[in-house]
Design an enzyme around this catalytic site. Structure first.
Site, short mmCIF file in Angstrom:
data_model
loop_
_atom_site.label_atom_id
_atom_site.label_comp_id
_atom_site.label_asym_id
_atom_site.label_seq_id
_atom_site.Cartn_x
_atom_site.Cartn_y
_atom_site.Cartn_z
N GLU A 14 0.87 -1.19 0.00
CA GLU A 14 0.00 0.00 0.00
C GLU A 14 0.89 1.23 0.00
O GLU A 14 1.76 1.36 0.85
CB GLU A 14 -0.94 0.00 1.21
N TYR A 91 -7.88 5.03 -3.00
CA TYR A 91 -8.66 5.87 -2.10
C TYR A 91 -7.85 7.03 -1.58
O TYR A 91 -6.63 7.12 -1.78
CB TYR A 91 -9.21 5.03 -0.95
N ASP A 93 -6.39 8.70 1.62
CA ASP A 93 -6.07 8.37 3.00
C ASP A 93 -5.36 9.58 3.60
O ASP A 93 -4.30 9.98 3.11
CB ASP A 93 -5.18 7.14 3.07
N SER A 100 -3.64 0.44 -2.75
CA SER A 100 -3.24 -0.86 -2.22
C SER A 100 -3.31 -1.86 -3.36
O SER A 100 -4.36 -2.02 -3.98
CB SER A 100 -4.18 -1.32 -1.11
N HIS A 155 3.58 0.67 2.83
CA HIS A 155 3.49 -0.47 3.74
C HIS A 155 3.42 -1.78 2.96
O HIS A 155 2.80 -1.84 1.91
CB HIS A 155 2.25 -0.35 4.62
N ASN A 157 2.47 -5.98 3.25
CA ASN A 157 1.64 -6.91 4.02
C ASN A 157 1.98 -8.33 3.63
O ASN A 157 2.13 -8.64 2.45
CB ASN A 157 0.16 -6.64 3.73
N ARG A 247 -1.76 -10.91 9.74
CA ARG A 247 -1.19 -10.15 8.62
C ARG A 247 -0.04 -9.36 9.20
O ARG A 247 -0.22 -8.60 10.14
CB ARG A 247 -2.23 -9.21 8.03
N HIS A 249 1.98 -6.37 9.08
CA HIS A 249 1.84 -5.04 8.48
C HIS A 249 3.17 -4.33 8.69
O HIS A 249 3.53 -3.99 9.81
CB HIS A 249 0.68 -4.32 9.18
#
Lengths: 506, 63
Positions: A14, A91, A93, A100, A155, A157, A247, A249
């Site tokens: 992301e 999106y 943020d 993402s 980030h 994941n 997960r 992160h």
């Protein structure tokens, strides 16, 4: 060979992109981010609707728009929030456009989707700029800092086994995270952390450091991502079956322009996490003060600084990486590489990891086509020499921003000769087509085919409206189910969502 | 799976003497020319008012 029990390392990235609205007056980054995403959704996705459906309804642009009902509470659901047919989420943020990637089944596939994310941002930027008055422009950067103390994340994941004790993860991932920046760093001019104590001698002897992000980490372990950022983030939100999975992160990474680095970052971290799942790890090489070590390593472009460990030893960052690599080679022999996507990608990651460590040991400048920080250092040193500039010259700071500029006419990273591991064709396809090997396939194909009948989608479910009450939710709790192998034929055959749901037994 | 040779560590740089970039020799000349070409191109695409661009580049923290 021992049987690997590690959970398959499904991966995703992301990225929050830097955004600049060049205009005469003040600009609002939230509005600018919305403009970027709306320009894409309205400019590209609606064309797909009119292409796909005879019964076009220009008023219902909700295809692909969703409120994510099961995501983190800080998500601002009133802002634009789209799901794309490649399975990605796009999106606003905070004050950045964020994308993402869809869930990917190995590191190489994820690099393709990371590049597709850049392509989506480039198309968004161009579409938005066509709508702006003359003299105004929106500019997107794939970076992590404005050079003034403000940071935003890239980030990663990774899917982990729920049964693995979190303490084991922390112990063994910490030394890896502190040192992986030597081949993961995107490079940066200047320091953005107010130094409260005099730095060790190896610090700040020059104005360039290896990582964009190291300045912004203050804790070893924690839940925060915006303040007091921790090296190991503890967000426990698997977006999958919570009884089976965690997960991981990861917030420590830089947004890389180099494909090789994104590949190495995802590939080596997947390997180390698979080793942790299987409890096949080197003795802990824990830095005595991880946060300080993180900055020390970032500022040490000579790669010679010694990191003090809790057991009293002192090791160079690269020596710690060699230990992980050796252990990973042994892991590959004893457990195989299924958990990271198979022998092809696993062995390639191991070979590249070894090659890059060897290059860093012998002649870092030989990696100028592979590592962002080395490419930058070579460029900035050459530029400073040619124009007789000091390191604090704004021209160099401008270069350091422009390296990450996504405008094709301005991007420096596109001009420095970085090695590609993807092709333009596969990146262009990945802009709209989901990866075939994860549940993102089901999500993306459903959006493409039955978009008007989808009222909401998130990572682990989709909600359909087939015209008869109630709305139908299809759970997707297994990240590797819903792949082309599982549902490709089914999706090809179904006429509409009602047909699909009937055949799924929903 | 075939046995693999143990990773061989390259000794630290102090004990090696790789030709540094910019040293003499044909390879180095080629690299220098390549960098010169790159710098020419960069001069052409660099933001015209670098100082202003950098000053205006302010982001909100994210994540």
């Amino acid at each position: 060979m021992s049987r690997a029990v590690a959970v398959h390392k499904v991966v995703g990235i992301e990225t929050e992109f830097g955004i600049l609205h060049r205009c005469d007056g003040d600009s609002n980054p939230v509005a600018a981010s919305s403009m970027i995403i709306n320009a894409y959704v309205n400019g590209f996705l609606c064309q797909r609707v009119s292409w796909d459906f005879e019964d076009e309804q220009p008023g219902t642009d909700a295809r692909g728009f969703n409120e994510f009902d099961a995501l983190a509470p800080e998500i601002e659901t009133h802002l634009v929030n789209a799901v794309l047919t490649n399975g990605a989420r796009y999106y606003v943020d905070h004050a950045h456009p964020e994308l993402s990637t869809p869930e990917c089944s190995d590191a190489r596939q994820c690099v393709v989707y990371d590049r597709a994310a850049e392509e989506i941002l480039i198309r968004s930027m161009e579409a938005a700029n066509n709508l702006l008055p003359d003299g105004e422009e929106l500019v997107i950067h794939k970076n992590n800092s404005d050079g003034k103390g403000n940071s935003y994340g890239c980030h990663e994941n990774y899917l982990l086994d729920r049964d693995v004790p979190f303490g084991r993860i922390v112990t063994h991932i910490m030394p890896f995270f502190v040192t992986r920046q030597i081949f993961c760093g995107a490079g940066k001019i200047g320091m953005e952390v107010p130094m409260t104590e005099p730095p060790p001698t190896a610090f700040s002897d020059r104005a360039f450091q290896i990582s964009q992000r190291a300045d912004f980490f203050e804790e070893e372990v924690g839940l925060e991502t915006t303040l007091k950022r921790p090296i190991v983030n503890t967000r426990d939100e698997p977006h999958a079956d919570t009884r089976k999975y965690r997960r991981m992160h990861v917030i420590i990474g830089d947004a890389n322009m180099s494909e090789v680095q994104t590949y190495l970052k995802l590939g080596t971290t997947s390997l180390v996490l698979a080793m942790i799942d299987d409890d096949f790890v080197p003795e802990p090489l824990t830095p005595l003060v991880p946060v300080a070590a993180l900055r020390q390593v970032s500022c040490d472009t000579s790669l010679s600084a010694l990191v003090e460990l809790t057991d009293g030893r002192n090791m160079r960052a690269i020596e710690i990486q060699w230990e992980y690599l050796e252990m990973a080679r042994k892991y590959a022999q004893s457990h195989g590489l299924e958990a990271v996507g198979g022998d092809d990608v696993g062995n390639d990651v191991l070979d590249r990891w070894e090659a890059v460590l060897t290059g860093l040991e012998t002649d870092p400048m030989s990696l100028a086509s592979q590592l962002d920080w080395v490419a930058k250092l070579r460029l900035y040193e050459g530029f400073a020499q040619r124009h007789g500039l000091d390191w604090d010259d704004p021209k160099l700071a401008a270069l350091d921003l422009q390296y990450h500029d996504l405008r094709p006419s301005k991007s420096l990273s596109q001009r420095v000769g970085l090695e590609r591991i993807t092709s333009d064709d596969e990146v262009n396809e990945a802009v709209s087509v989901p990866p075939p090997t994860t549940r993102a396939y089901f999500r993306g194909r459903c959006l493409d085919k039955f978009g008007e009948q989808i009222v909401a989608a998130n990572w682990d479910s989709m909600v359909f409206d087939i015209g008869t009450d109630p709305l139908r939710r299809v759970p997707m709790l297994e990240p590797l189910r819903g792949s082309q192998t599982h549902v490709g034929n089914l999706l090809d055959e179904c006429r509409d969502a009602a047909d699909l749901l009937r055949r799924l037994g929903n | 799976m075939a046995e693999r040779e143990q990773v061989r560590r390259t000794p630290p740089r102090e004990t090696e003497s790789p030709a540094p970039v910019g040293a003499t020799g044909e390879g180095a000349t080629e690299l220098k020319a390549e960098l010169d070409d790159l710098l020419d191109e960069i001069d052409d695409v660099l933001e015209t008012n670098a100082e202003e661009f950098v000053k205006n580049y302010v982001q909100k923290g994210g994540e």
